[in-house]
Motif scaffolding. Sequence first.
Motif, mmCIF file in Angstrom:
data_model
loop_
_atom_site.group_PDB
_atom_site.id
_atom_site.type_symbol
_atom_site.label_atom_id
_atom_site.label_comp_id
_atom_site.label_asym_id
_atom_site.label_seq_id
_atom_site.Cartn_x
_atom_site.Cartn_y
_atom_site.Cartn_z
ATOM 1 N N ARG A 1 10.220 13.876 -7.499
ATOM 2 C CA ARG A 1 8.879 13.745 -8.088
ATOM 3 C C ARG A 1 8.627 12.283 -8.475
ATOM 4 O O ARG A 1 7.364 11.921 -8.488
ATOM 5 C CB ARG A 1 8.740 14.919 -9.316
ATOM 6 N N VAL A 2 9.598 11.929 -9.187
ATOM 7 C CA VAL A 2 9.217 10.439 -9.779
ATOM 8 C C VAL A 2 9.792 9.232 -8.845
ATOM 9 O O VAL A 2 10.841 9.379 -8.448
ATOM 10 C CB VAL A 2 10.024 10.431 -11.099
ATOM 11 N N GLY A 3 8.873 8.209 -8.701
ATOM 12 C CA GLY A 3 9.275 7.107 -8.021
ATOM 13 C C GLY A 3 9.610 5.733 -8.916
ATOM 14 O O GLY A 3 9.540 4.691 -8.133
ATOM 15 N N ARG A 4 9.791 5.836 -9.971
ATOM 16 C CA ARG A 4 9.784 4.927 -11.089
ATOM 17 C C ARG A 4 11.325 4.220 -10.813
ATOM 18 O O ARG A 4 12.185 4.836 -11.021
ATOM 19 C CB ARG A 4 9.683 5.272 -12.419
ATOM 20 N N ARG A 5 11.301 2.955 -10.280
ATOM 21 C CA ARG A 5 12.370 2.098 -10.216
ATOM 22 C C ARG A 5 13.498 2.339 -11.173
ATOM 23 O O ARG A 5 14.866 2.395 -11.013
ATOM 24 C CB ARG A 5 12.391 0.806 -9.532
ATOM 25 N N LYS A 6 13.089 2.035 -12.520
ATOM 26 C CA LYS A 6 13.765 2.041 -13.500
ATOM 27 C C LYS A 6 14.741 3.310 -13.757
ATOM 28 O O LYS A 6 15.788 3.192 -14.084
ATOM 29 C CB LYS A 6 12.775 2.155 -14.883
ATOM 30 N N PHE A 7 14.124 4.341 -12.948
ATOM 31 C CA PHE A 7 14.903 5.689 -13.202
ATOM 32 C C PHE A 7 15.763 5.942 -11.856
ATOM 33 O O PHE A 7 17.021 6.396 -12.014
ATOM 34 C CB PHE A 7 14.155 6.826 -13.446
ATOM 35 N N LEU B 1 0.834 -1.110 0.013
ATOM 36 C CA LEU B 1 0.130 -0.029 0.085
ATOM 37 C C LEU B 1 0.792 1.255 -0.160
ATOM 38 O O LEU B 1 1.808 1.416 0.677
ATOM 39 C CB LEU B 1 -0.818 0.070 1.221
ATOM 40 N N GLN B 2 0.405 2.285 -0.897
ATOM 41 C CA GLN B 2 1.052 3.619 -0.711
ATOM 42 C C GLN B 2 -0.146 4.602 -0.492
ATOM 43 O O GLN B 2 -0.895 4.698 -1.491
ATOM 44 C CB GLN B 2 1.779 3.987 -1.944
ATOM 45 N N TRP B 3 0.041 5.268 0.601
ATOM 46 C CA TRP B 3 -0.947 6.181 0.978
ATOM 47 C C TRP B 3 -0.392 7.584 0.746
ATOM 48 O O TRP B 3 0.663 7.923 1.303
ATOM 49 C CB TRP B 3 -1.348 6.178 2.409
ATOM 50 N N LEU B 4 -0.952 8.350 -0.211
ATOM 51 C CA LEU B 4 -0.310 9.585 -0.575
ATOM 52 C C LEU B 4 -1.209 10.647 -0.176
ATOM 53 O O LEU B 4 -2.539 10.757 -0.052
ATOM 54 C CB LEU B 4 -0.476 9.732 -2.255
ATOM 55 N N SER C 1 4.716 8.573 -7.988
ATOM 56 C CA SER C 1 5.385 7.891 -7.186
ATOM 57 C C SER C 1 5.355 6.076 -7.626
ATOM 58 O O SER C 1 6.103 5.257 -7.101
ATOM 59 C CB SER C 1 5.001 7.867 -5.632
ATOM 60 N N PHE C 2 4.261 5.811 -8.509
ATOM 61 C CA PHE C 2 4.462 4.517 -8.896
ATOM 62 C C PHE C 2 5.595 4.003 -9.109
ATOM 63 O O PHE C 2 6.178 4.419 -10.072
ATOM 64 C CB PHE C 2 3.287 4.442 -9.864
ATOM 65 N N PRO C 3 6.061 2.806 -8.561
ATOM 66 C CA PRO C 3 7.344 2.305 -8.858
ATOM 67 C C PRO C 3 7.835 1.665 -10.206
ATOM 68 O O PRO C 3 8.973 1.384 -10.377
ATOM 69 C CB PRO C 3 7.505 1.317 -7.726
ATOM 70 N N LYS D 1 14.603 13.914 1.132
ATOM 71 C CA LYS D 1 13.335 14.782 0.773
ATOM 72 C C LYS D 1 12.765 13.929 -0.005
ATOM 73 O O LYS D 1 11.190 14.152 0.014
ATOM 74 C CB LYS D 1 13.834 15.991 -0.010
ATOM 75 N N ALA D 2 12.950 12.851 -0.885
ATOM 76 C CA ALA D 2 12.319 12.209 -1.954
ATOM 77 C C ALA D 2 11.654 10.873 -1.329
ATOM 78 O O ALA D 2 10.639 10.637 -1.716
ATOM 79 C CB ALA D 2 13.271 11.736 -3.068
ATOM 80 N N ARG D 3 12.375 10.432 -0.258
ATOM 81 C CA ARG D 3 11.848 9.236 0.431
ATOM 82 C C ARG D 3 10.211 8.897 0.706
ATOM 83 O O ARG D 3 9.563 8.045 0.333
ATOM 84 C CB ARG D 3 12.624 8.676 1.223
ATOM 85 N N PRO D 4 9.566 10.248 1.175
ATOM 86 C CA PRO D 4 8.127 10.061 1.363
ATOM 87 C C PRO D 4 7.353 9.688 0.016
ATOM 88 O O PRO D 4 6.172 9.517 0.333
ATOM 89 C CB PRO D 4 7.719 11.322 2.064
ATOM 90 N N ASN D 5 7.882 10.097 -1.063
ATOM 91 C CA ASN D 5 7.254 10.138 -2.195
ATOM 92 C C ASN D 5 7.267 8.659 -2.945
ATOM 93 O O ASN D 5 6.815 8.334 -4.011
ATOM 94 C CB ASN D 5 7.426 11.164 -3.073
ATOM 95 N N TYR D 6 8.123 8.070 -2.325
ATOM 96 C CA TYR D 6 8.372 6.652 -2.994
ATOM 97 C C TYR D 6 7.633 5.373 -2.449
ATOM 98 O O TYR D 6 7.295 5.355 -1.143
ATOM 99 C CB TYR D 6 9.949 5.988 -2.891
ATOM 100 N N HIS D 7 7.536 4.297 -3.216
ATOM 101 C CA HIS D 7 6.664 3.246 -2.861
ATOM 102 C C HIS D 7 7.559 2.233 -2.210
ATOM 103 O O HIS D 7 8.763 2.543 -2.307
ATOM 104 C CB HIS D 7 6.064 2.488 -4.122
ATOM 105 N N ALA D 8 7.110 1.351 -1.321
ATOM 106 C CA ALA D 8 8.110 0.376 -0.936
ATOM 107 C C ALA D 8 8.808 -0.242 -1.587
ATOM 108 O O ALA D 8 10.114 -0.764 -1.523
ATOM 109 C CB ALA D 8 7.290 -0.444 0.229
ATOM 110 N N VAL D 9 8.265 -0.838 -3.000
ATOM 111 C CA VAL D 9 9.062 -1.562 -3.798
ATOM 112 C C VAL D 9 10.403 -0.762 -4.200
ATOM 113 O O VAL D 9 11.462 -1.335 -4.352
ATOM 114 C CB VAL D 9 8.130 -1.713 -5.054
ATOM 115 N N SER D 10 10.373 0.409 -4.178
ATOM 116 C CA SER D 10 11.715 1.436 -4.292
ATOM 117 C C SER D 10 12.468 1.467 -3.262
ATOM 118 O O SER D 10 13.649 1.283 -3.246
ATOM 119 C CB SER D 10 11.202 2.557 -5.044
#
Length: 599
Positions: free
Chosen positions: A551-557, A118-121, A262-264, A581-590
């Motif tokens: 801003r971006v949470g995509r693991r690929k990047f 779960l990611q609660w935004l 933030s979707f990983p 700064k960025a960690r709160p925007n990332y999903h646990a997968v990242s």
Amino acid sequence: MEHSTTPQIDFPQDPHSFAQPQEARVHHVDWDLAVDFEQKKIYGTGVYHIAHQGAPEIVLDSHHLLIQQVWLEDEQQEARFTLSEEKPFLGQGLHIQLTPDTRKVKIRFETTASSAALQWLAPEQTGDKTQPFLFTQSQAILARTWLLCQDSPSVRFTYTARVQVPAHLLPLMSADSPQEKDPSGVYFFQMNQPIPSYLLSLAVGDLVFASLGERCGVYAEPSMISAAANEFAETEQMLLAAEKLYGPYQWGRYDLLVLPPSFPFGGMENPKLTFATPTIIAGDRSLTSLVAHELAHSWSGNLVTNATWNDFWLNEGFTVYFERRIMEALYGTEYAEMLHTLGYQDLQHTLDELRQKPLDTCLHLNLENRDPDEGLTEIAYEKGNLFLRHLESLVGRERFDAFVNEYFSTFQFTSMDTARFEQFLEKRLLNGDESLRQKVNAHGWIHSPGIPTGITPPKAALFEKVDQERQKWENGTPAKELATANWSTHEWLYFLSNLPKSLQLTQMQELDTAFGFTASGNAEIQAEWFKHAIHHQYQEAYPALEAFLVRVGRRKFLLPLYKALLQTEAGAALAREIYQKARPNYHAVSTSTLDAMLT
């Protein structure tokens, strides 16, 4: 709905699940769930319809769930249950004692702050910044962190879900979903086709719908819906092209949901509802091969599923191959060859990164006692695709297409392991032809590290023109005079990924001035450029790099950019500063990967 009491008998041993489906398995679930944004939890009940022949217990997977009560049948009898010792990555096995006549088990449960799917935004973390948002990511083994299940891809089940959400928000699931809000906040979902648990999904937010054709549509936040509908306008054409190749689409509708940044992942092939990153919305439909990829999963993965995560290549190798056949049907061979060539480059980088772990470059993996996410590399995707291209080159496209069609139709709605695939390949394609068997070398491709010798890399004709322009620049032609006017994203990515390893800052500035890489609205181009900016310490790009990583949470990047920053002392300090700064925007997968790198 299935009512048989005879369990399947060919379940493979899954090292990533406590379930024993050969003894007792779930074949249908009715969930009744409430989504609580204030407490950031999902709670409710699940009624699990089970098949067994006198088994003493059923075992479900659970990880960081609070289990409150268990009953047999319709709350007729409270059941005894125990939880096994917790194991890293896997969580615990929930053992529920059965009677010989038990056909239903009801469980009351709720998620916890540690439910990693779960990611609660908060509103400010969304596109519109006005309402909260929730989304799930169940692959590979995170379904067990938000819903009790037999969390193995070999176990398929149908389900319904009654879901209550705040009245001003819209919930969507991997099922038949509503297209507009209901003032009651109560919704009913139904998935009639049996799916594995990793394809369970839920998203809740301020969402609106736009139609893309008879069977296709897109959901997004209001500010994004117009751009999303324009970007994905060709989805219905992709669906028709896919059906023409490999048979009818068997899931009813095919819709997309554009998630917050933030979707990983780039996309997640949840049946009937692909989850997609907003980073593919480039304004010119240049990154929609990702849609073709997730659509292709409706056959390879969702219809015929890898039996365990050791067999992940069966999902992704077929899907990459199929994706590029769809793109070829729509845009031509030259376009598809660009995708194959870029994919081959990515495969070479992955082989280099894994040179100390050669067994991880086999198609069939051994991930026992490891997080299955470690198998989510380009080996499964691009080596798998290269193997299928190799087969096609040996037997011809017509014969290979007939083989793939038979594969999908024979094994639809079942799970496939590597050994059974090899048997099917032997029987239906090699068919006793010893000369062909030697040329195919299936064992070498599947069970040996690296790429077998004698394989010709893909070569895109359009990239030869890119090479010519890049060579001109390296020989002194000003960047602004290069013939780049009609380049697609793929040509720009090829240009950037093949720049010299050593560049002067003046050269970086010249390229940036001519082509605007730092300020590009295309996430793929920006991410590739930022790797050069970090390597050459091109400070002018650093504010944009920081904004991108926040801003971006995509693991690929994220992974390549943070890895690049960590190569120098100053870069490592900057990486940790940005990550805070960025960690709160990332999903646990990242964060599960990045925490180990950066904290």
